[in-house]
Design a protein around this motif. Structure first.
Motif, PDB file in Angstrom:
ATOM      1  N   ARG A   1     -12.454  -6.061 -11.165  1.00 63.93           N
ATOM      2  CA  ARG A   1     -12.761  -6.311 -12.561  1.00 63.93           C
ATOM      3  C   ARG A   1     -13.987  -7.187 -12.728  1.00 63.93           C
ATOM      4  O   ARG A   1     -14.304  -7.997 -11.875  1.00 63.93           O
ATOM      5  CB  ARG A   1     -11.561  -6.978 -13.222  1.00 63.93           C
TER       6      ARG A   1
ATOM      7  N   TYR B   1      -4.887   2.153  -7.482  1.00 64.57           N
ATOM      8  CA  TYR B   1      -5.536   0.951  -6.967  1.00 64.57           C
ATOM      9  C   TYR B   1      -6.451   0.316  -8.024  1.00 64.57           C
ATOM     10  O   TYR B   1      -6.505  -0.905  -8.162  1.00 64.57           O
ATOM     11  CB  TYR B   1      -6.340   1.316  -5.717  1.00 64.57           C
ATOM     12  N   GLY B   2      -7.149   1.161  -8.779  1.00 67.47           N
ATOM     13  CA  GLY B   2      -8.037   0.661  -9.827  1.00 67.47           C
ATOM     14  C   GLY B   2      -7.277  -0.132 -10.876  1.00 67.47           C
ATOM     15  O   GLY B   2      -7.716  -1.199 -11.307  1.00 67.47           O
TER      16      GLY B   2
ATOM     17  N   THR C   1      -5.918  -3.499  -9.300  1.00 68.77           N
ATOM     18  CA  THR C   1      -6.923  -4.546  -9.100  1.00 68.77           C
ATOM     19  C   THR C   1      -7.530  -5.006 -10.422  1.00 68.77           C
ATOM     20  O   THR C   1      -8.208  -6.019 -10.462  1.00 68.77           O
ATOM     21  CB  THR C   1      -8.063  -4.074  -8.173  1.00 68.77           C
ATOM     22  N   PHE C   2      -7.286  -4.261 -11.492  1.00 69.41           N
ATOM     23  CA  PHE C   2      -7.841  -4.660 -12.788  1.00 69.41           C
ATOM     24  C   PHE C   2      -7.020  -5.784 -13.421  1.00 69.41           C
ATOM     25  O   PHE C   2      -7.555  -6.746 -13.948  1.00 69.41           O
ATOM     26  CB  PHE C   2      -7.902  -3.463 -13.733  1.00 69.41           C
TER      27      PHE C   2
ATOM     28  N   PHE D   1     -13.212   3.569  -9.695  1.00 72.11           N
ATOM     29  CA  PHE D   1     -13.597   2.180  -9.918  1.00 72.11           C
ATOM     30  C   PHE D   1     -12.399   1.286  -9.677  1.00 72.11           C
ATOM     31  O   PHE D   1     -11.272   1.632 -10.032  1.00 72.11           O
ATOM     32  CB  PHE D   1     -14.086   1.980 -11.354  1.00 72.11           C
ATOM     33  N   ALA D   2     -12.647   0.134  -9.084  1.00 74.60           N
ATOM     34  CA  ALA D   2     -11.566  -0.845  -8.919  1.00 74.60           C
ATOM     35  C   ALA D   2     -12.157  -2.243  -9.070  1.00 74.60           C
ATOM     36  O   ALA D   2     -13.371  -2.423  -9.066  1.00 74.60           O
ATOM     37  CB  ALA D   2     -10.890  -0.687  -7.573  1.00 74.60           C
TER      38      ALA D   2
ATOM     39  N   ALA E   1      -8.878  13.378  -5.093  1.00 76.11           N
ATOM     40  CA  ALA E   1     -10.073  12.577  -5.355  1.00 76.11           C
ATOM     41  C   ALA E   1      -9.983  11.269  -4.584  1.00 76.11           C
ATOM     42  O   ALA E   1      -8.908  10.703  -4.432  1.00 76.11           O
ATOM     43  CB  ALA E   1     -10.181  12.296  -6.847  1.00 76.11           C
TER      44      ALA E   1
ATOM     45  N   ARG F   1       1.181  12.368  -9.456  1.00 73.57           N
ATOM     46  CA  ARG F   1       0.155  13.369  -9.160  1.00 73.57           C
ATOM     47  C   ARG F   1      -1.228  12.907  -9.605  1.00 73.57           C
ATOM     48  O   ARG F   1      -1.982  13.614 -10.270  1.00 73.57           O
ATOM     49  CB  ARG F   1       0.490  14.716  -9.813  1.00 73.57           C
ATOM     50  N   ILE F   2      -1.531  11.669  -9.280  1.00 72.50           N
ATOM     51  CA  ILE F   2      -2.874  11.168  -9.532  1.00 72.50           C
ATOM     52  C   ILE F   2      -3.430  10.653  -8.201  1.00 72.50           C
ATOM     53  O   ILE F   2      -2.689  10.480  -7.233  1.00 72.50           O
ATOM     54  CB  ILE F   2      -2.913  10.049 -10.604  1.00 72.50           C
ATOM     55  N   ALA F   3      -4.747  10.428  -8.193  1.00 78.11           N
ATOM     56  CA  ALA F   3      -5.371   9.961  -6.953  1.00 78.11           C
ATOM     57  C   ALA F   3      -4.949   8.519  -6.677  1.00 78.11           C
ATOM     58  O   ALA F   3      -4.891   7.707  -7.598  1.00 78.11           O
ATOM     59  CB  ALA F   3      -6.886  10.052  -7.073  1.00 78.11           C
ATOM     60  N   PRO F   4      -4.639   8.194  -5.416  1.00 72.47           N
ATOM     61  CA  PRO F   4      -4.266   6.816  -5.079  1.00 72.47           C
ATOM     62  C   PRO F   4      -5.295   5.795  -5.558  1.00 72.47           C
ATOM     63  O   PRO F   4      -4.939   4.700  -5.975  1.00 72.47           O
ATOM     64  CB  PRO F   4      -4.173   6.832  -3.550  1.00 72.47           C
ATOM     65  N   VAL F   5      -6.563   6.177  -5.550  1.00 68.75           N
ATOM     66  CA  VAL F   5      -7.591   5.217  -5.968  1.00 68.75           C
ATOM     67  C   VAL F   5      -7.418   4.845  -7.445  1.00 68.75           C
ATOM     68  O   VAL F   5      -7.768   3.742  -7.854  1.00 68.75           O
ATOM     69  CB  VAL F   5      -9.017   5.749  -5.694  1.00 68.75           C
ATOM     70  N   ASP F   6      -6.843   5.739  -8.230  1.00 69.28           N
ATOM     71  CA  ASP F   6      -6.628   5.414  -9.636  1.00 69.28           C
ATOM     72  C   ASP F   6      -5.517   4.383  -9.813  1.00 69.28           C
ATOM     73  O   ASP F   6      -5.567   3.552 -10.722  1.00 69.28           O
ATOM     74  CB  ASP F   6      -6.318   6.688 -10.434  1.00 69.28           C
TER      75      ASP F   6
ATOM     76  N   ARG G   1      -8.846  16.413  -8.278  1.00 72.18           N
ATOM     77  CA  ARG G   1      -7.568  15.909  -8.777  1.00 72.18           C
ATOM     78  C   ARG G   1      -6.917  14.898  -7.843  1.00 72.18           C
ATOM     79  O   ARG G   1      -7.532  13.889  -7.527  1.00 72.18           O
ATOM     80  CB  ARG G   1      -6.660  17.074  -9.104  1.00 72.18           C
ATOM     81  N   GLU G   2      -5.683  15.179  -7.405  1.00 72.16           N
ATOM     82  CA  GLU G   2      -4.990  14.156  -6.601  1.00 72.16           C
ATOM     83  C   GLU G   2      -5.730  13.845  -5.305  1.00 72.16           C
ATOM     84  O   GLU G   2      -5.477  12.839  -4.667  1.00 72.16           O
ATOM     85  CB  GLU G   2      -3.571  14.593  -6.214  1.00 72.16           C
TER      86      GLU G   2
ATOM     87  N   ARG H   1       0.804  -1.206   0.000  1.00 71.30           N
ATOM     88  CA  ARG H   1       0.000   0.000   0.000  1.00 71.30           C
ATOM     89  C   ARG H   1       0.849   1.274   0.000  1.00 71.30           C
ATOM     90  O   ARG H   1       0.572   2.218  -0.747  1.00 71.30           O
ATOM     91  CB  ARG H   1      -0.876  -0.186   1.236  1.00 71.30           C
TER      92      ARG H   1
ATOM     93  N   MET I   1       2.082   1.958  -3.471  1.00 72.77           N
ATOM     94  CA  MET I   1       1.042   2.502  -4.362  1.00 72.77           C
ATOM     95  C   MET I   1       0.820   3.988  -4.067  1.00 72.77           C
ATOM     96  O   MET I   1       0.628   4.793  -4.976  1.00 72.77           O
ATOM     97  CB  MET I   1      -0.276   1.730  -4.190  1.00 72.77           C
ATOM     98  N   GLN I   2       0.863   4.329  -2.788  1.00 72.29           N
ATOM     99  CA  GLN I   2       0.672   5.741  -2.428  1.00 72.29           C
ATOM    100  C   GLN I   2       1.822   6.604  -2.947  1.00 72.29           C
ATOM    101  O   GLN I   2       1.602   7.701  -3.460  1.00 72.29           O
ATOM    102  CB  GLN I   2       0.529   5.880  -0.908  1.00 72.29           C
TER     103      GLN I   2
ATOM    104  N   PHE J   1      -9.331   4.058  -2.350  1.00 69.40           N
ATOM    105  CA  PHE J   1      -8.018   3.418  -2.303  1.00 69.40           C
ATOM    106  C   PHE J   1      -8.038   2.293  -1.272  1.00 69.40           C
ATOM    107  O   PHE J   1      -8.454   2.508  -0.131  1.00 69.40           O
ATOM    108  CB  PHE J   1      -6.955   4.454  -1.917  1.00 69.40           C
TER     109      PHE J   1
END
Ligand code: FES
Lengths: 163, 212
Positions: B175, A58-59, A62-63, B172-173, B168, A51-56, B165-166, A40, A43-44, B184
């Motif tokens: 599949r 993670y997405g 997990t894909f 979606f996560a 956010a 400079r993107i959101a951590p959830v992106d 932006r950062e 984790r 990833m952070q 996150f």
């Protein structure tokens, strides 16, 4: 591996990339190549660098099946759920593995002995349903065979199997 | 500004050249079912497959959110081919929707209820077996609840959240059938990173995100 090492390793890899979004997947591959999985904190750090959101991050992690959120186990168990294996009961084999190891796909047993994963066709459909154990495809894996394979690793099946 | 003239269901309308059919219709009071369309978005996602219409001279239905208006175009929102496609997409959505209108905060303003009415089909899928996700409801935010079992993955909330932006937190996560709106590491939404703007709740077309 303790926390600071993870960050040091991640930062070293990050320094080889420009902070651009299209580098996300190559960075993830490099970090996992080094650490064996994507912790984790790594990833952070990657999200912060790009400079993107951590959830992106993670997405994406997990894909794709290739990315792991857990450290790999000593032995890897990959259950094929490709079309032929699906038809021949791949899910029954997966179920047996899950029950015996007590984990879900993409997880690692707490003793780090086994990790469990699914794959979509390993190219030997005549042997369906297939489970690839430490790189070796095992043919016609039913719950009894699962116990047999585990026994060969010194794992006795539970004495009294409920149901 | 260049405008074009077209007809939708026989009604003559004017639209800005380059506008997508869906927005031209909605602006003129003609409703076409849609969930994933976001006006500010440059490239439509076109993933919900609900906005099918038929265009004269084209043998197959087209998704209205992805097709630009054209001078002289004759569009029908009521063609059987288009409706059949939209109904199939809608039934697939509803086959994994935790339907409970009577106890749902969105009852009455829910986009799904509206779409069912327009497509003249029931909210309960007729041809498909239910396959529910049974995920836990996230009540961690002081302002809103998130019930993933009512989420249709339209992405409107993600779009709003992404404006931070950062910072956010929603995205979606996972599949396939497991895909869901989450944060996150699948942490509770209310964990300190949420900025509590609640913009996501405002754009949710269903009862997935509701104010407390
Ligand atoms: S609104 Fe057109 S596909 Fe979703």
């Amino acid at each position: 591996m303790p926390g600071p090492d993870i960050l040091a390793a991640t930062e070293q890899i990050l320094s080889a990339f420009t902070p651009e979004r299209p580098n996300l997947i190559p960075i993830l591959q490099a970090v996992q190549g080094k650490l064996g999985y994507l912790p984790r904190s790594a990833m952070q750090a990657i999200a912060g660098y790009l400079r993107i959101a951590p959830v992106d991050v993670y997405g994406v992690v997990t894909f794709y099946n290739q990315f792991r959120l857990n450290p790999p186990g000593k032995h890897s168990v990959k259950v094929c759920l490709g079309t032929a294996c699906h038809m021949k009961g791949g899910y029954i084999a997966l179920d047996a593995w899950q029950r015996r190891l007590g984990i879900s796909p993409r997880q690692t047993t707490p003793d780090r002995e086994f990790d469990l994963d699914t794959v979509a066709c390993v190219g030997c459909c005549t042997m369906a349903p297939v489970t690839v154990v430490d790189g070796k495809p095992e043919a016609r894996v039913d719950p009894t065979r699962v116990d047999g394979i585990l026994l060969s690793f010194g794992r006795e099946p539970p004495a009294k199997d409920q149901k | 500004m260049k405008t074009v003239t077209l007809t939708i269901d026989g009604k003559v309308i004017k639209a800005r050249a380059g506008e997508k059919l869906l927005w031209a219709a909605l602006e003129n009071g003609i409703y076409i079912p849609n969930l994933c369309a976001i006006r500010e978005r440059e490239e439509p996602d076109a993933s919900c497959r609900l906005c099918w219409v038929e265009v004269e001279g084209q043998s197959d239905p087209v998704p209205a959110c992805a097709i630009g208006v054209q001078e002289g175009m004759a569009v029908s929102t009521k063609g059987e081919k288009a409706l059949a496609l939209a109904r199939a997409a809608f039934e697939l959505l509803m086959a994994s929707h935790a339907l409970d209108c009577a106890h749902c905060q969105a009852n009455g303003r829910c986009e799904l209820q509206k779409i069912a009415k327009v497509l003249k089909c029931s909210l309960k899928p007729k041809r498909l077996r239910l396959l529910l996700r049974d995920l836990p409801v996230d009540d961690s935010s002081p302002l809103f609840s998130y019930d993933p079992n009512k989420c249709v993955l339209c992405g409107r909330c993600v779009w709003e959240c992404r404006k931070h932006r950062e910072k956010a937190i929603m995205g979606f996560a996972h599949r396939g059938f497991e895909r869901r709106l989450t944060t996150f590491a699948d942490e509770p939404i209310g964990a300190d990173r949420c900025l509590d703007c609640s913009e996501c709740v405002k754009v949710c077309p269903t009862g997935a995100l509701t104010l407390k």
